[in-house]
Design a protein around this motif. Structure first.
Motif, mmCIF file in Angstrom:
data_model
loop_
_atom_site.group_PDB
_atom_site.id
_atom_site.type_symbol
_atom_site.label_atom_id
_atom_site.label_comp_id
_atom_site.label_asym_id
_atom_site.label_seq_id
_atom_site.Cartn_x
_atom_site.Cartn_y
_atom_site.Cartn_z
ATOM 1 N N LYS A 246 0.807 -1.215 0.000
ATOM 2 C CA LYS A 246 0.000 0.000 0.000
ATOM 3 C C LYS A 246 0.843 1.269 0.000
ATOM 4 N N GLY A 247 2.157 1.130 0.205
ATOM 5 C CA GLY A 247 3.016 2.311 0.224
ATOM 6 C C GLY A 247 3.316 2.768 1.633
ATOM 7 N N ASN A 248 4.479 3.409 1.780
ATOM 8 C CA ASN A 248 4.924 3.887 3.079
ATOM 9 C C ASN A 248 5.049 5.407 3.017
ATOM 10 N N GLY A 249 3.936 6.108 3.086
ATOM 11 C CA GLY A 249 3.944 7.558 3.027
ATOM 12 C C GLY A 249 3.760 8.077 1.603
ATOM 13 N N TRP A 250 3.537 9.385 1.488
ATOM 14 C CA TRP A 250 3.221 9.990 0.193
ATOM 15 C C TRP A 250 4.393 9.934 -0.777
ATOM 16 N N LEU A 251 5.640 10.057 -0.260
ATOM 17 C CA LEU A 251 6.791 10.028 -1.140
ATOM 18 C C LEU A 251 6.979 8.650 -1.763
ATOM 19 N N ASP A 252 6.752 7.619 -0.971
ATOM 20 C CA ASP A 252 6.852 6.259 -1.476
ATOM 21 C C ASP A 252 5.802 6.020 -2.559
ATOM 22 N N LYS A 253 4.581 6.484 -2.316
ATOM 23 C CA LYS A 253 3.514 6.315 -3.300
ATOM 24 C C LYS A 253 3.803 7.118 -4.571
ATOM 25 N N LEU A 254 4.442 8.292 -4.396
ATOM 26 C CA LEU A 254 4.777 9.143 -5.537
ATOM 27 C C LEU A 254 5.754 8.446 -6.473
ATOM 28 N N ASP B 271 4.099 5.395 -8.205
ATOM 29 C CA ASP B 271 3.271 5.768 -9.348
ATOM 30 C C ASP B 271 4.138 6.150 -10.552
ATOM 31 N N SER C 271 11.137 3.539 5.951
ATOM 32 C CA SER C 271 10.971 4.763 5.174
ATOM 33 C C SER C 271 11.711 4.660 3.850
#
Length: 347
Positions: A7-15, A18, A296
Motif C-alpha cells: 500500500k506504500g509507506n507515506g506519500w513520497l513512497d507512493k509518488l 506511481d 521509510s
C-alpha cells in the motif's frame, strides 16, 4: 510465497511508485520523442540561466561536453561504463571555473570548498566502484538505442547545470558573496557535513554488503546500518548535503533550485529505478513487502514494529528458491523408512 498487496509507506513512497509506470525507455518510447526531449534541453537551460542572471556558459558547457561523450561512448567505446563518473569529472572543473570567473568573497570561497569536497568524494567513490564492479545495470540499457542514449547523456549535462545553481548564483550574482561568514554560513556547514557524512557512511555500508556479489546479481536486499532506517540513506544524505550548501550560500530563493532539483532528480531517477528493480525481483515475497511497509523510502525514521527480523534482508530457503526460479526441495525417504513408519502406526 505470496506477498500482500503493498500500500506504500507515506506519500513520497507512493509518488515514486506511481512514477515507475511512466518510466521512459527504449521499449516504450519512440526514438523521435527522445530526440525532441534532447533538443528541448539546451534552449530551456539557456533561458533559465538568462532569466536568473547566471552566465549561459554553465548551461551550455556541461550539455555540450556530455553530447561529445555520447558519441564517444556509443560509437567508439560501445559502453556506458563511464556514464556516472563523467558527471563528476565535468562538475569539478566547472565549479573551479565558476569560482575563478566570479565576484570572489568569503561566502563564495566557502561554497566553492563545500561543493568541491562533495564532488571529489562522490567522484572518487563512483570511479572506484565502476572499476571494481565493472558495470552498472542502470546505464547498460542506454546502449540499446542511440536516441535514448543521447537523451540520457544530455540529461546529465542538464543535471549538472541545475544541481550547481547555488554555486553559480553565489559566484556571480549573490549580493552577499563578499559578506563575512555569519551564523547562516556556519549552520550551512553543519548541515552540509551531516549530509556528506550520511551519504559516505551509507555508500561504504552498501559497498561492504555488495563486496562479493556482481552488479545486479543480489539475492537479498540491504537493511543493515543506516539502511535499516531508510531504504535509500545515501540519497537522503546527498539531499541534505545540497540543502546545507544552499543555507551556506545565504538562502537566496534562486539558490534553492539546487536542493529542490537534487530531491526531484534522485526521487524520479535513481531511487525510482532501484525501487522498480527490487519490486520486480522481490515483489512476490511477503518478507520484502513487510520490509517496505516498515521502512521509510528516503528520510531515515524509526523502524515499524512490523519490520521483519534478521540481517541482510535474510529470507528463508524456500524464498531463495523462488527468487532463483527453483522449486522447494523435498526430503526423500527410503522405502525401508516408510515401511518402518507404517508398522509403528499399526502397532
Amino acid at each position: 510465497m505470496g506477498a500482500k498487496r503493498y500500500k506504500g509507506n507515506g506519500w513520497l513512497d507512493k509518488l515514486q511508485k506511481d512514477a515507475q509506470k511512466d518510466e521512459l525507455d527504449h521499449t516504450n518510447t519512440s526514438p523521435s520523442f527522445f530526440i525532441l526531449l534532447t533538443l528541448c534541453q539546451p534552449p530551456v537551460c539557456v533561458g533559465i540561466a538568462k532569466l536568473c542572471g547566471i552566465p549561459i556558459a554553465f548551461a551550455v558547457l556541461p550539455i555540450l561536453s556530455h553530447l561529445v561523450m555520447f558519441f564517444v561512448s556509443h560509437y567508439w567505446l560501445k559502453s556506458c561504463k563511464y556514464f556516472d563518473i563523467t558527471g563528476e569529472t565535468t562538475f569539478f572543473p566547472l565549479i573551479l571555473y565558476s569560482h575563478m570567473s566570479g565576484c570572489g568573497g568569503t561566502k563564495s570561497l566557502l561554497v566553492t570548498a563545500l561543493s568541491l569536497t562533495w564532488c571529489t568524494r562522490l567522484g572518487l567513490f563512483l570511479g572506484w566502484r565502476i572499476m571494481v564492479r565493472g558495470s552498472d545495470w542502470r546505464f547498460d540499457k542506454l546502449m540499446k538505442e542511440p536516441a535514448y542514449n543521447c537523451f540520457g547523456w544530455v540529461s546529465q549535462g542538464t543535471w549538472i547545470f541545475l544541481q550547481g545553481f547555488a554555486v553559480w548564483h553565489t559566484h556571480h550574482i549573490a549580493p552577499t558573496s563578499n559578506a563575512p561568514l555569519d551564523w547562516c554560513s556556519y549552520l550551512g556547514v553543519a548541515v552540509w557535513a551531516a549530509g556528506l557524512t550520511t551519504e559516505h557512511v551509507a555508500d561504504m555500508q552498501k559497498t561492504a554488503w555488495n563486496a562479493n556479489t556482481k552488479s545486479g546479481r543480489q539475492t537479498s536486499w540491504m537493511r543493515e546500518g543506516l539502511w535499516k532506517y531508510s531504504r535509500h540513506p545515501n540519497f537522503f544524505g546527498e539531499n541534505v548535503n545540497w540543502f546545507g550548501i544552499f543555507i551556506a550560500s545565504g538562502c537566496h530563493p534562486v539558490a534553492f533550485v539546487s536542493p529542490l532539483w537534487s530531491w526531484f532528480f534522485l526521487v524520479f531517477t535513481s531511487l525510482m529505478l532501484l525501487e522498480k528493480r527490487l519490486d520486480k525481483k522481490f515483489g512476490n515475497l511477503k518478507e520484502y513487502e513487510d520490509y517496505k511497509e516498515a521502512t521509510s523510502v528516503l528520510v531515515p525514521w524509526f523502524v515499524s514494529a512490523s519490520a521483519p527480523q534478521g540481517r541482510r534482508g535474510n529470507v528463508s530457503s524456500s524464498t531463495k528458491n523462488n527468487i532463483k526460479g527453483k522449486r522447494p526441495t523435498r526430503r526423500r525417504t527410503s522405502s525401508r523408512s516408510r515401511s518402518r513408519s507404517s508398522s509403528r502406526k499399526k502397532n
